[in-house]
Design an enzyme around this catalytic site. Structure first.
Site, PDB file in Angstrom:
ATOM      1  N   SER A 147       4.149   0.827   6.941  1.00  0.00           N
ATOM      2  CA  SER A 147       2.879   0.567   7.646  1.00  0.00           C
ATOM      3  C   SER A 147       3.212   0.355   9.110  1.00  0.00           C
ATOM      4  O   SER A 147       4.325  -0.085   9.441  1.00  0.00           O
ATOM      5  CB  SER A 147       2.226  -0.702   7.095  1.00  0.00           C
ATOM      6  OG  SER A 147       1.199  -1.148   7.976  1.00  0.00           O
ATOM      7  N   TYR A 161       3.356  -9.280   3.854  1.00  0.00           N
ATOM      8  CA  TYR A 161       3.102  -7.840   3.929  1.00  0.00           C
ATOM      9  C   TYR A 161       3.995  -7.197   4.991  1.00  0.00           C
ATOM     10  O   TYR A 161       4.695  -6.207   4.721  1.00  0.00           O
ATOM     11  CB  TYR A 161       1.623  -7.604   4.233  1.00  0.00           C
ATOM     12  CG  TYR A 161       1.225  -6.146   4.259  1.00  0.00           C
ATOM     13  CD1 TYR A 161       1.041  -5.446   3.072  1.00  0.00           C
ATOM     14  CD2 TYR A 161       1.051  -5.467   5.453  1.00  0.00           C
ATOM     15  CE1 TYR A 161       0.676  -4.106   3.086  1.00  0.00           C
ATOM     16  CE2 TYR A 161       0.689  -4.133   5.481  1.00  0.00           C
ATOM     17  CZ  TYR A 161       0.499  -3.453   4.294  1.00  0.00           C
ATOM     18  OH  TYR A 161       0.156  -2.123   4.306  1.00  0.00           O
TER      19      TYR A 161
HETATM   20  P1  NAI Z   1      -5.015   1.883  -2.627  1.00  0.00           P
HETATM   21  O1  NAI Z   1      -5.147   0.536  -3.236  1.00  0.00           O
HETATM   22  O2  NAI Z   1      -6.222   2.742  -2.495  1.00  0.00           O
HETATM   23  O3  NAI Z   1      -3.893   2.724  -3.393  1.00  0.00           O
HETATM   24  C1  NAI Z   1      -2.727   2.129  -3.869  1.00  0.00           C
HETATM   25  C2  NAI Z   1      -2.513   2.536  -5.315  1.00  0.00           C
HETATM   26  O4  NAI Z   1      -1.296   1.924  -5.756  1.00  0.00           O
HETATM   27  C3  NAI Z   1      -3.624   2.070  -6.256  1.00  0.00           C
HETATM   28  O5  NAI Z   1      -4.106   3.132  -7.042  1.00  0.00           O
HETATM   29  C4  NAI Z   1      -2.949   1.001  -7.108  1.00  0.00           C
HETATM   30  O6  NAI Z   1      -3.438   1.007  -8.441  1.00  0.00           O
HETATM   31  C5  NAI Z   1      -1.505   1.436  -7.059  1.00  0.00           C
HETATM   32  N1  NAI Z   1      -0.577   0.325  -7.328  1.00  0.00           N
HETATM   33  C6  NAI Z   1      -0.668  -0.955  -6.918  1.00  0.00           C
HETATM   34  N2  NAI Z   1       0.337  -1.684  -7.423  1.00  0.00           N
HETATM   35  C7  NAI Z   1       1.093  -0.834  -8.177  1.00  0.00           C
HETATM   36  C8  NAI Z   1       2.245  -0.996  -8.984  1.00  0.00           C
HETATM   37  N3  NAI Z   1       2.834  -2.190  -9.144  1.00  0.00           N
HETATM   38  N4  NAI Z   1       2.750   0.100  -9.622  1.00  0.00           N
HETATM   39  C9  NAI Z   1       2.140   1.302  -9.497  1.00  0.00           C
HETATM   40  N5  NAI Z   1       1.037   1.512  -8.774  1.00  0.00           N
HETATM   41  C10 NAI Z   1       0.515   0.449  -8.120  1.00  0.00           C
HETATM   42  O7  NAI Z   1      -4.389   1.603  -1.185  1.00  0.00           O
HETATM   43  P2  NAI Z   1      -3.743   2.573  -0.074  1.00  0.00           P
HETATM   44  O8  NAI Z   1      -4.212   2.062   1.221  1.00  0.00           O
HETATM   45  O9  NAI Z   1      -3.913   3.974  -0.398  1.00  0.00           O
HETATM   46  O10 NAI Z   1      -2.217   2.139  -0.222  1.00  0.00           O
HETATM   47  C11 NAI Z   1      -1.142   3.046  -0.313  1.00  0.00           C
HETATM   48  C12 NAI Z   1       0.004   2.547   0.528  1.00  0.00           C
HETATM   49  O11 NAI Z   1      -0.357   2.636   1.901  1.00  0.00           O
HETATM   50  C13 NAI Z   1       0.379   1.087   0.304  1.00  0.00           C
HETATM   51  O12 NAI Z   1       1.787   0.977   0.282  1.00  0.00           O
HETATM   52  C14 NAI Z   1      -0.201   0.379   1.511  1.00  0.00           C
HETATM   53  O13 NAI Z   1       0.488  -0.801   1.830  1.00  0.00           O
HETATM   54  C15 NAI Z   1      -0.016   1.446   2.571  1.00  0.00           C
HETATM   55  N6  NAI Z   1      -0.815   1.337   3.782  1.00  0.00           N
HETATM   56  C16 NAI Z   1      -2.185   1.441   3.722  1.00  0.00           C
HETATM   57  C17 NAI Z   1      -2.937   1.407   4.888  1.00  0.00           C
HETATM   58  C18 NAI Z   1      -4.426   1.518   4.889  1.00  0.00           C
HETATM   59  O14 NAI Z   1      -5.049   1.302   5.910  1.00  0.00           O
HETATM   60  N7  NAI Z   1      -5.060   1.870   3.790  1.00  0.00           N
HETATM   61  C19 NAI Z   1      -2.302   1.289   6.190  1.00  0.00           C
HETATM   62  C20 NAI Z   1      -0.861   1.186   6.142  1.00  0.00           C
HETATM   63  C21 NAI Z   1      -0.161   1.218   4.967  1.00  0.00           C
HETATM   64  C1  GGE Z   2      -7.023  -1.363   6.375  1.00  0.00           C
HETATM   65  O1  GGE Z   2      -6.686  -2.570   5.802  1.00  0.00           O
HETATM   66  C2  GGE Z   2      -5.398  -2.984   5.974  1.00  0.00           C
HETATM   67  C3  GGE Z   2      -5.038  -4.244   5.489  1.00  0.00           C
HETATM   68  O2  GGE Z   2      -5.986  -5.001   4.878  1.00  0.00           O
HETATM   69  C4  GGE Z   2      -3.728  -4.685   5.622  1.00  0.00           C
HETATM   70  C5  GGE Z   2      -2.800  -3.881   6.248  1.00  0.00           C
HETATM   71  C6  GGE Z   2      -3.157  -2.641   6.748  1.00  0.00           C
HETATM   72  C7  GGE Z   2      -4.461  -2.186   6.597  1.00  0.00           C
HETATM   73  C8  GGE Z   2      -2.164  -1.699   7.397  1.00  0.00           C
HETATM   74  O3  GGE Z   2      -0.934  -1.731   6.741  1.00  0.00           O
HETATM   75  C9  GGE Z   2      -2.025  -1.785   8.910  1.00  0.00           C
HETATM   76  C10 GGE Z   2      -3.358  -1.426   9.567  1.00  0.00           C
HETATM   77  O4  GGE Z   2      -3.365  -0.116   9.792  1.00  0.00           O
HETATM   78  O5  GGE Z   2      -1.599  -3.031   9.324  1.00  0.00           O
HETATM   79  C11 GGE Z   2      -1.674  -3.334  10.673  1.00  0.00           C
HETATM   80  C12 GGE Z   2      -0.869  -2.742  11.612  1.00  0.00           C
HETATM   81  C13 GGE Z   2      -0.946  -3.123  12.959  1.00  0.00           C
HETATM   82  C14 GGE Z   2      -1.816  -4.108  13.360  1.00  0.00           C
HETATM   83  C15 GGE Z   2      -2.630  -4.693  12.429  1.00  0.00           C
HETATM   84  C16 GGE Z   2      -2.570  -4.299  11.084  1.00  0.00           C
HETATM   85  O6  GGE Z   2      -3.342  -4.839  10.099  1.00  0.00           O
HETATM   86  C17 GGE Z   2      -4.265  -5.810  10.408  1.00  0.00           C
END
Ligand code: NAI
Ligand code: GGE
Length: 284
Positions: A147, A161
């Protein structure tokens, strides 16, 4: 540049049934890969597979239920991939949880949950799948989702996180050279805000780490937070990831909105670094 074409390649995407992982899955399928979605949540798997149904390449997609923190289940999944596809070509370590809460109220349950999934799950992916990716000799690629939170100084309620994501980033940077020698590329995905279910951390917590959590209240509030229209579509991230794999990019960065904070952090470290060249210890 070990993956030059997605045709005939098999990608295993953790957290592939929602948000960013699903966006990556859709793009890799479009570009000719076979995709295996691995996800904790059966409800996410069901809705994800329904989105592929009826499409031209729906046969190229399959799914399995997997908790990336379970090493036993992970080993079983890898054995299945070996038997079905002769091993995978692309591993996407994307499963993660956006846990947050008052850091001074965090308990070991919160640390174990956050680090267990966000860095533990990534390490389990590398340890479980690297042997088959090296043994089949076709070359391959590992993408891990960190991230932009790993690149800036984050507020205290996101300390677990941010720390877990920084660990993903530094691990991948460190192993990239070794894996290049095995024809395996390494990329780190550094997203800004993306439309997803990231705010459902609470639903992804196992019962044994829900008991005793200090984050229950903040995660209940977090679950109410709405996705903004201005956040990026997961398919756009998927396209960046596919291009990043083909170019073996170390960093795949989706947004420039935190650039000043990134620069400030890097500059603060440089500012604290003495200018003297400590010649006597340089060899250490
Ligand atoms: P999301 O919640 O839509 O997708 C994540 C998926 O991972 C879900 O389907 C969930 O069921 C699955 N998951 C959770 N724990 C798990 C486990 N123990 N084993 C297998 N699957 C598991 O969220 P998103 O945003 O698509 O997240 C994907 C990645 O992107 C994460 O690593 C998150 O930290 C990262 N991320 C997301 C951002 C955002 O703005 N959405 C920004 C930066 C990073
Ligand atoms: C979109 O929601 C989230 C969240 O709830 C937690 C973390 C993140 C998104 C991401 O990993 C990024 C946001 O793109 O985290 C950050 C990176 C830089 C500044 C602030 C961030 O989160 C607040």
């Amino acid at each position: 540049m070990y993956i030059t074409d997605f045709t005939g390649r098999t990608a295993f995407i953790t957290g592939g049934a929602s948000g960013i992982g699903l966006g990556i899955a859709k793009v890799l399928v479009e570009r000719g890969a076979r995709v295996v979605i691995a996800d904790l949540r059966q409800d996410h798997i069901d809705t994800a597979l329904a989105q592929f149904a009826g499409g031209g390449r729906s046969n190229a997609v399959s799914a399995l239920q997997l908790d990336v923190t379970s090493r036993e289940a992970y080993a079983e999944a890898a054995a299945r991939m070996q038997a079905e596809f002769g091993g995978i070509d692309i591993l996407v370590n994307n499963a993660g949880v956006g846990l947050e809460g008052p850091v001074l109220q965090a308990t070991y349950a919160d640390y174990d949950f956050g680090f267990g999934v966000n860095i533990g799950g990534v390490i389990n992916g590398f340890v479980t799948f690297l042997p088959q990716m090296i043994a089949h000799g076709r070359g391959g690629h590992v993408v891990s989702t960190a991230s932009l939170a790993a690149e800036v100084v984050m507020p205290a309620h996101l300390a677990i996180y941010a720390a877990s994501k920084a660990a993903v980033c530094h691990y991948c940077e460190a192993v990239k050279g070794e894996l290049a020698a095995q024809q395996i590329g390494v990329s780190i995905l550094l997203p800004g805000p993306i439309k997803s279910n990231i705010h459902q951390a609470q639903l992804n917590r196992p019962d044994h780490l829900r008991a005793g959590s200090g984050f229950a209240e903040s995660e209940a509030k977090l679950a109410q937070r709405e996705v903004s229209d201005s956040w990026m579509e997961p398919e756009e991230v998927g396209n960046m990831v596919a291009d990043g794999i083909l170019a073996d990019k170390t960093y795949i960065v989706t947004h420039g909105i935190f650039k000043d904070w990134q620069r400030a952090r890097a500059q603060a470290v440089l500012d604290a670094t003495p200018d003297v060249d400590n010649a006597a210890v340089r060899g250490l």
